[in-house]
Write an enzyme that holds these catalytic residues in place. Structure first.
Site, PDB file in Angstrom:
ATOM      1  N   CYS A  95     -27.279 -60.879 -88.678  1.00  0.00           N
ATOM      2  CA  CYS A  95     -27.239 -60.061 -89.893  1.00  0.00           C
ATOM      3  C   CYS A  95     -25.826 -59.939 -90.471  1.00  0.00           C
ATOM      4  CB  CYS A  95     -27.853 -58.691 -89.623  1.00  0.00           C
ATOM      5  SG  CYS A  95     -28.339 -57.797 -91.117  1.00  0.00           S
ATOM      6  N   ARG A 129     -34.634 -53.981-100.825  1.00  0.00           N
ATOM      7  CA  ARG A 129     -34.473 -53.959 -99.377  1.00  0.00           C
ATOM      8  C   ARG A 129     -35.469 -54.916 -98.755  1.00  0.00           C
ATOM      9  NH1 ARG A 129     -29.934 -52.082 -97.031  1.00  0.00           N
ATOM     10  NH2 ARG A 129     -30.218 -52.348 -94.807  1.00  0.00           N
ATOM     11  N   HIS A 191     -33.284 -59.100 -86.085  1.00  0.00           N
ATOM     12  CA  HIS A 191     -32.953 -58.096 -85.083  1.00  0.00           C
ATOM     13  C   HIS A 191     -34.129 -57.993 -84.108  1.00  0.00           C
ATOM     14  CE1 HIS A 191     -29.506 -56.531 -87.343  1.00  0.00           C
ATOM     15  NE2 HIS A 191     -30.260 -56.489 -88.429  1.00  0.00           N
TER      16      HIS A 191
END
Length: 239
Positions: A95, A129, A191
């Site tokens: 990320c 998002r 993640h």
């Protein structure tokens, strides 16, 4: 018998470590110990020098504020990191550090956080998002995890991606690509953490590090029953 060991550098643990990314280091440690190989984990924070003779570098994700903290320090480490990458050191960036291993991250308020240009890509912040469970198809099988980022990453035409999206947004929600790879350096938005639920990919990183250091990789099989159960649970979750 000569002891085999691999040195793992946990880069920016204090500032770039969200959504369980430390689990990637713990997984590599565990899978080495189960094979009788000694892991040596050395954290490297802002202002500290990179360890010598490192075999694997792992760096996690962070908010924009975390990236701003490490930006100048990463520039100081730029030449050394680029040399390590070209020398075949295994690197996993997640990320935020994935973004900073590209050329730049232009934030949503048009600020610029400079990267170190290892990946031929750049990232632009957006109001959207990109969040949810993700499934991708890679050379090392199906990878599962979780993504949460507003940055949209665009790869240059000659920059290989890490995987193809099955479910999720990936680099930008449009191209169908996830992550990037150059030499033995991998970048991804996944993640979760990534490696506990994707043991085949974890072993790929270890194999590359062992081959670079010893000329061969003797990784015997492990009982990955629990890891595969975790993988299946993760892939069954809705977006």
């Amino acid at each position: 018998m000569v002891e085999r060991r691999l040195t793992i550098c946990h880069l920016y643990h204090q500032n770039m470590n969200i959504y369980g990314d430390t689990g990637n280091v713990l997984t590599l440690e565990y899978r080495l110990r189960q094979r009788g190989i000694t892991p040596v984990v050395i954290p490297c924070e802002v202002g500290e020098g990179l360890p010598k003779d490192v075999d694997i570098i792992v760096a996690g994700g962070g908010q924009d504020s975390g990236q701003l903290v490490v930006e100048k320090d990463l520039q100081k480490k730029k030449a050394e990191l680029r040399s390590m990458v070209h020398d075949g050191v295994v690197v996993l960036t997640i990320c935020g550090t994935y973004q900073l291993f590209g050329h730049r991250f232009v934030t949503s308020d048009q600020g610029t956080i400079q990267g170190i240009g290892i990946f031929d890509l750049e990232t632009h912040g957006s109001s959207e998002r990109l969040i949810g469970n993700v499934i991708v198809d890679s050379e090392w099988g199906e990878l599962v995890g979780f993504e949460n980022h507003s940055g949209k990453t665009r790869l240059a035409p000659e920059q290989p991606g890490l995987a193809k999206i099955i479910q999720g947004a990936g680099n930008n929600g449009e191209s169908g690509e996830e992550g990037a790879i150059v030499f033995n350096t991998f970048g991804t938005y996944i993640h979760g953490p990534l490696l506990p639920k994707n043991p085949r990919f974890a072993d790929e990183l270890l194999t590359r590090a062992l081959q670079r250091k010893f000329g061969a990789a003797d990784l015997g099989p492990l009982d990955d029953t629990e890891e595969q159960k975790a993988h299946q649970v993760a892939r069954s979750r809705p977006r």
